[in-house]
Scaffold this active site. Sequence first.
Site, PDB file in Angstrom:
ATOM      1  N   CYS A   1     -14.935   9.461  -2.470  1.00 56.08           N
ATOM      2  CA  CYS A   1     -14.879   8.137  -1.822  1.00 56.08           C
ATOM      3  C   CYS A   1     -14.782   8.312  -0.295  1.00 56.08           C
ATOM      4  O   CYS A   1     -13.938   9.069   0.209  1.00 56.08           O
ATOM      5  CB  CYS A   1     -13.673   7.389  -2.365  1.00 56.08           C
ATOM      6  SG  CYS A   1     -13.320   5.861  -1.520  1.00 56.08           S
TER       7      CYS A   1
ATOM      8  N   CYS B   1     -18.784  -0.991  -1.385  1.00 57.29           N
ATOM      9  CA  CYS B   1     -18.629  -1.570  -2.735  1.00 57.29           C
ATOM     10  C   CYS B   1     -18.235  -3.038  -2.634  1.00 57.29           C
ATOM     11  O   CYS B   1     -18.618  -3.852  -3.468  1.00 57.29           O
ATOM     12  CB  CYS B   1     -17.649  -0.764  -3.583  1.00 57.29           C
ATOM     13  SG  CYS B   1     -15.960  -0.690  -2.975  1.00 57.29           S
TER      14      CYS B   1
ATOM     15  N   ASP C   1       0.831  -1.198   0.000  1.00 55.67           N
ATOM     16  CA  ASP C   1       0.000   0.000   0.000  1.00 55.67           C
ATOM     17  C   ASP C   1       0.870   1.254   0.000  1.00 55.67           C
ATOM     18  O   ASP C   1       0.658   2.163   0.781  1.00 55.67           O
ATOM     19  CB  ASP C   1      -0.918  -0.016   1.234  1.00 55.67           C
ATOM     20  CG  ASP C   1      -1.992   1.058   1.139  1.00 55.67           C
ATOM     21  OD1 ASP C   1      -2.268   1.530   0.028  1.00 55.67           O
ATOM     22  OD2 ASP C   1      -2.548   1.424   2.188  1.00 55.67           O
TER      23      ASP C   1
HETATM   24  S1  SF4 Z   1     -18.557  -8.280  -9.766  1.00 51.11           S
HETATM   25 FE1  SF4 Z   1     -19.980  -6.542  -9.686  1.00 51.11          FE
HETATM   26  S2  SF4 Z   1     -19.783  -5.682  -7.607  1.00 51.11           S
HETATM   27 FE2  SF4 Z   1     -17.994  -7.050  -7.967  1.00 51.11          FE
HETATM   28  S3  SF4 Z   1     -16.397  -5.637  -8.719  1.00 51.11           S
HETATM   29 FE3  SF4 Z   1     -17.404  -6.505 -10.530  1.00 51.11          FE
HETATM   30  S4  SF4 Z   1     -19.018  -4.988 -11.021  1.00 51.11           S
HETATM   31 FE4  SF4 Z   1     -18.339  -4.545  -8.930  1.00 51.11          FE
END
Ligand code: SF4
Length: 352
Positions: free
Chosen positions: A212, A242, A132
């Site tokens: 974010c 997310c 990171d």
């Molecule tokens: S599978 Fe769906 S929720 Fe997961 S990173 Fe890809 S677009 Fe985003």
Amino acid sequence: MQAWARELGFSQIGVAGVDLSSAEPGLEQWLAQGFHGEMHYMQAHGLKRARPAELVPGTVSVITARMDYLPRDTPEGWQAVEWSRLQRPGEGIVSVYARGRDYHKVLRNRLQKLADRIAQEIGPFGHRVFTDSAPVLEAELASRSGLGWRGKHTLVLHREAGSMFFLGEIYVDVALEPTESVSAHCGNCTACVDACPTGAIVAAHRVDARRCISYLTIEHPGSIPVELRPLMANRIYGCDDCQLACPWNKFAKTSALPDFDARASLAGTQLVHFLAWDEAMFLRLTEGSPIRRIGHERWLRNVAVAMGNALRVSNNAAERASLQAALAGRADHGSEVVREHVAWALAQAPQA
Ligand code: SF4
């Protein structure tokens, strides 16, 4: 090498080459749009980030590694447990990855041990470990070397592990055979884009860090934009939304190490308790935790925003009274930033 890595708690390692030139235009565009916000170090490192051999001269290969971080006692269906925290506005939510020991320390130590183990086998070699770290294009290196693919939220995810893992790298001056990348499996899914509380995923694979919540609570200095504060709800350090929304995280794995187990003081704690921490207590209770990096002032700022949001939505009169009393106790704090956020929070109380 995989076996040594596993013994050290890594889930997988790979090898990437150092020609990342195809990632440079995207990086330049992201910076030109100002999506990095106040993370000026990203601009300062410029294209060195995409040029490992300029950052560490002599580098010809990069060993990449990932380490799962869900705490060992994570229950089945943990995403529902995490979502339910948002229904309890008086509780402060710390991102799952930050509830235990500082991953920077854990990964750096273990990457160094891996490098030492390799040196025992092949003799001394030049290397430098990162995790990171600002000047490293970490997710790009990880996805190129097969540790996963870049999701639409830009994090790396793996079919057997979701995205709940940390990344680390060892820049080395010995040429190693690169490992294969894997294909992407997001398909038509947009769950992460839709779930982001602030709309920070402005397009697939493009995050405006300035919106974010992870950025706002951790990296952003000073005052948090007023229009974004209500959207932060009770998230006080980072945000997992997310990742909670991503269907691949049903395959997320628990850590092999005790280091990422949640500290009792950081999970399920009421905001009024967090606001009561004075600086000495903050330093004591966040010793060895990544939270310590943001300092006491930013901590109080974040907690005040969450308390303002709780005050606005709570339908429990006793809870509102306790939030107001705690905030009032911080109204003349020595920091202008804290005072301003506390005043904002108090103003969120419903008018009688
Ligand atoms: S599978 Fe769906 S929720 Fe997961 S990173 Fe890809 S677009 Fe985003």
